[in-house]
Design a protein around this motif. Structure first.
Motif, PDB file in Angstrom:
ATOM      1  N   UNK A 169       9.534  54.500  -8.741  1.00  8.65           N
ATOM      2  CA  UNK A 169       9.247  55.571  -7.789  1.00  8.65           C
ATOM      3  C   UNK A 169      10.522  56.138  -7.168  1.00  8.65           C
ATOM      4  N   UNK A 170      10.461  57.447  -6.910  1.00  6.80           N
ATOM      5  CA  UNK A 170      11.490  58.113  -6.113  1.00  6.80           C
ATOM      6  C   UNK A 170      10.749  58.813  -4.975  1.00  6.80           C
ATOM      7  N   UNK A 171      10.879  58.311  -3.747  1.00  7.17           N
ATOM      8  CA  UNK A 171      10.123  58.884  -2.636  1.00  7.17           C
ATOM      9  C   UNK A 171      10.490  60.336  -2.317  1.00  7.17           C
ATOM     10  N   UNK A 172      11.594  60.835  -2.849  1.00 10.64           N
ATOM     11  CA  UNK A 172      11.976  62.237  -2.619  1.00 10.64           C
ATOM     12  C   UNK A 172      11.292  63.184  -3.600  1.00 10.64           C
ATOM     13  N   UNK A 173      10.580  62.636  -4.580  1.00  7.86           N
ATOM     14  CA  UNK A 173       9.944  63.435  -5.635  1.00  7.86           C
ATOM     15  C   UNK A 173       8.462  63.605  -5.337  1.00  7.86           C
ATOM     16  N   UNK A 174       7.999  64.849  -5.270  1.00  9.26           N
ATOM     17  CA  UNK A 174       6.597  65.119  -5.001  1.00  9.26           C
ATOM     18  C   UNK A 174       5.669  64.553  -6.065  1.00  9.26           C
ATOM     19  N   UNK A 175       6.045  64.656  -7.329  1.00  9.97           N
ATOM     20  CA  UNK A 175       5.217  64.105  -8.401  1.00  9.97           C
ATOM     21  C   UNK A 175       5.084  62.600  -8.236  1.00  9.97           C
ATOM     22  N   UNK A 176       6.169  61.944  -7.887  1.00  4.21           N
ATOM     23  CA  UNK A 176       6.156  60.501  -7.686  1.00  4.21           C
ATOM     24  C   UNK A 176       5.288  60.141  -6.479  1.00  4.21           C
ATOM     25  N   UNK A 177       5.404  60.889  -5.396  1.00  7.33           N
ATOM     26  CA  UNK A 177       4.574  60.627  -4.206  1.00  7.33           C
ATOM     27  C   UNK A 177       3.092  60.820  -4.514  1.00  7.33           C
ATOM     28  N   UNK A 178       2.756  61.886  -5.253  1.00  4.67           N
ATOM     29  CA  UNK A 178       1.357  62.133  -5.614  1.00  4.67           C
ATOM     30  C   UNK A 178       0.822  61.018  -6.510  1.00  4.67           C
ATOM     31  N   UNK A 179       1.635  60.553  -7.446  1.00  6.29           N
ATOM     32  CA  UNK A 179       1.220  59.472  -8.342  1.00  6.29           C
ATOM     33  C   UNK A 179       0.958  58.201  -7.546  1.00  6.29           C
ATOM     34  N   UNK A 180       1.860  57.880  -6.630  1.00  5.26           N
ATOM     35  CA  UNK A 180       1.678  56.696  -5.786  1.00  5.26           C
ATOM     36  C   UNK A 180       0.385  56.824  -4.968  1.00  5.26           C
ATOM     37  N   UNK A 181       0.117  58.001  -4.450  1.00  3.34           N
ATOM     38  CA  UNK A 181      -1.095  58.212  -3.661  1.00  3.34           C
ATOM     39  C   UNK A 181      -2.355  58.058  -4.520  1.00  3.34           C
ATOM     40  N   UNK A 182      -2.305  58.510  -5.773  1.00  2.00           N
ATOM     41  CA  UNK A 182      -3.444  58.333  -6.674  1.00  2.00           C
ATOM     42  C   UNK A 182      -3.688  56.853  -6.969  1.00  2.00           C
ATOM     43  N   UNK A 183      -2.619  56.092  -7.123  1.00  2.00           N
ATOM     44  CA  UNK A 183      -2.763  54.645  -7.329  1.00  2.00           C
ATOM     45  C   UNK A 183      -3.429  54.031  -6.103  1.00  2.00           C
ATOM     46  N   UNK A 184      -2.933  54.361  -4.935  1.00  2.00           N
ATOM     47  CA  UNK A 184      -3.485  53.801  -3.697  1.00  2.00           C
ATOM     48  C   UNK A 184      -4.919  54.249  -3.468  1.00  2.00           C
ATOM     49  N   UNK A 185      -5.306  55.395  -4.013  1.00  2.88           N
ATOM     50  CA  UNK A 185      -6.672  55.900  -3.874  1.00  2.88           C
ATOM     51  C   UNK A 185      -7.681  55.032  -4.631  1.00  2.88           C
ATOM     52  N   UNK A 186      -7.192  54.091  -5.435  1.00  2.67           N
ATOM     53  CA  UNK A 186      -8.085  53.135  -6.109  1.00  2.67           C
ATOM     54  C   UNK A 186      -8.272  51.878  -5.269  1.00  2.67           C
ATOM     55  N   UNK A 187      -7.538  51.779  -4.170  1.00  2.00           N
ATOM     56  CA  UNK A 187      -7.600  50.593  -3.328  1.00  2.00           C
ATOM     57  C   UNK A 187      -6.551  49.557  -3.682  1.00  2.00           C
ATOM     58  N   UNK A 188      -5.676  49.879  -4.622  1.00  2.00           N
ATOM     59  CA  UNK A 188      -4.621  48.961  -5.060  1.00  2.00           C
ATOM     60  C   UNK A 188      -3.314  49.314  -4.369  1.00  2.00           C
ATOM     61  N   UNK A 189      -2.619  48.298  -3.892  1.00  3.29           N
ATOM     62  CA  UNK A 189      -1.259  48.502  -3.388  1.00  3.29           C
ATOM     63  C   UNK A 189      -0.324  48.041  -4.507  1.00  3.29           C
ATOM     64  N   UNK A 190       0.346  48.995  -5.169  1.00  3.46           N
ATOM     65  CA  UNK A 190       1.176  48.639  -6.305  1.00  3.46           C
ATOM     66  C   UNK A 190       2.509  48.023  -5.888  1.00  3.46           C
ATOM     67  N   UNK A 191       3.159  47.433  -6.862  1.00 11.32           N
ATOM     68  CA  UNK A 191       4.555  47.049  -6.679  1.00 11.32           C
ATOM     69  C   UNK A 191       5.344  48.351  -6.805  1.00 11.32           C
ATOM     70  N   UNK A 192       6.069  48.705  -5.776  1.00  9.06           N
ATOM     71  CA  UNK A 192       6.841  49.951  -5.767  1.00  9.06           C
ATOM     72  C   UNK A 192       8.307  49.601  -5.965  1.00  9.06           C
ATOM     73  N   UNK A 193       8.874  50.110  -7.051  1.00  8.93           N
ATOM     74  CA  UNK A 193      10.287  49.893  -7.330  1.00  8.93           C
ATOM     75  C   UNK A 193      10.990  51.230  -7.170  1.00  8.93           C
ATOM     76  N   UNK A 194      11.780  51.338  -6.121  1.00  7.14           N
ATOM     77  CA  UNK A 194      12.576  52.554  -5.934  1.00  7.14           C
ATOM     78  C   UNK A 194      13.772  52.425  -6.861  1.00  7.14           C
ATOM     79  N   UNK A 195      13.626  53.004  -8.040  1.00 11.37           N
ATOM     80  CA  UNK A 195      14.582  52.768  -9.122  1.00 11.37           C
ATOM     81  C   UNK A 195      15.986  53.302  -8.840  1.00 11.37           C
ATOM     82  N   UNK A 196      16.131  54.192  -7.869  1.00 13.26           N
ATOM     83  CA  UNK A 196      17.478  54.647  -7.520  1.00 13.26           C
ATOM     84  C   UNK A 196      18.208  53.572  -6.709  1.00 13.26           C
TER      85      UNK A 196
END
Length: 143
Positions: free
Chosen positions: A8-35
Motif C-alpha cells: 500500500x501507498x497511503x498517498x495513492x487514491x487507488x491504493x486507499x480505495x482498494x484498502x477500503x474495499x478490503x475493509x468493507x468485507x470486515x477483514x483488517x488486512x496486513x498493510x505493508x507500506x512498501x515505500x
C-alpha cells in the motif's frame, strides 16, 4: 479470519480505495507500506510470479524516475527492471493484494473484488463518489 495483505501507498487514491474495499468485507488486512518497507528481491519476484504478469506490468511507467533511468528501453531484461524497483520502490506499481484466492495488481481498485474471499458488507463508492458496490454488497454493473 481471512488472510489478506496489501502492498500500500497511503498517498495513492487507488491504493486507499482498494484498502477500503478490503475493509468493507470486515477483514483488517496486513498493510505493508512498501515505500517504508520495500519487499525483498525474493518477495518481489514471488509476487510477480503469482500475478503471472510481465515484470514491466508491475512498474510505474508514468513515474518520472522511470523515464530518467531509461527503463522503457526494451533491451533491459527482467533482472535489471527488478533491480530498479528494489533500488527505487516508487517504481513498483500499486496496490498489490495477496489473498487466499490469488495475487493481483489492483488497478483499478475494484479488481480486488475478484480475489477477496469474503463478500462486501455494505455499499461502497470510491473517494471521488463513483459507486463500486451496491447496498446488497454486489458489484455495480460495469465495475
Amino acid at each position: 479470519m481471512s488472510f489478506v495483505t496489501i502492498y500500500h501507498n497511503p498517498k495513492c487514491g487507488t491504493s486507499r480505495n482498494t484498502l477500503a474495499l478490503i475493509r468493507n468485507t470486515g477483514v483488517e488486512p496486513e498493510v505493508i507500506e512498501y515505500l517504508k518497507t520495500p519487499p525483498s528481491r525474493e518477495t518481489l519476484v514471488e509476487l510477480i510470479a503469482r500475478m503471472a504478469v510481465p515484470v514491466r506490468d508491475v512498474m510505474r511507467s508514468k513515474e518520472k524516475l522511470y523515464e530518467e533511468l531509461a527503463l522503457g528501453n526494451p533491451a533491459l531484461g527482467d533482472e535489471a527492471l527488478i533491480d530498479a524497483m528494489l533500488a527505487h520502490p516508487i517504481l513498483i506499481n500499486r496496490p498489490i493484494v495477496v489473498t487466499t484466492l490469488g495475487t493481483r495488481l489492483c488497478r483499478p481498485s475494484e479488481a480486488v473484488l475478484d480475489i477477496l474471499p469474503l463478500p462486501q458488507r455494505a455499499a461502497f463508492a470510491k473517494e471521488g463518489g463513483e459507486p463500486v458496490v451496491n447496498e446488497q454488497g454486489e458489484r455495480v454493473a460495469g465495475r
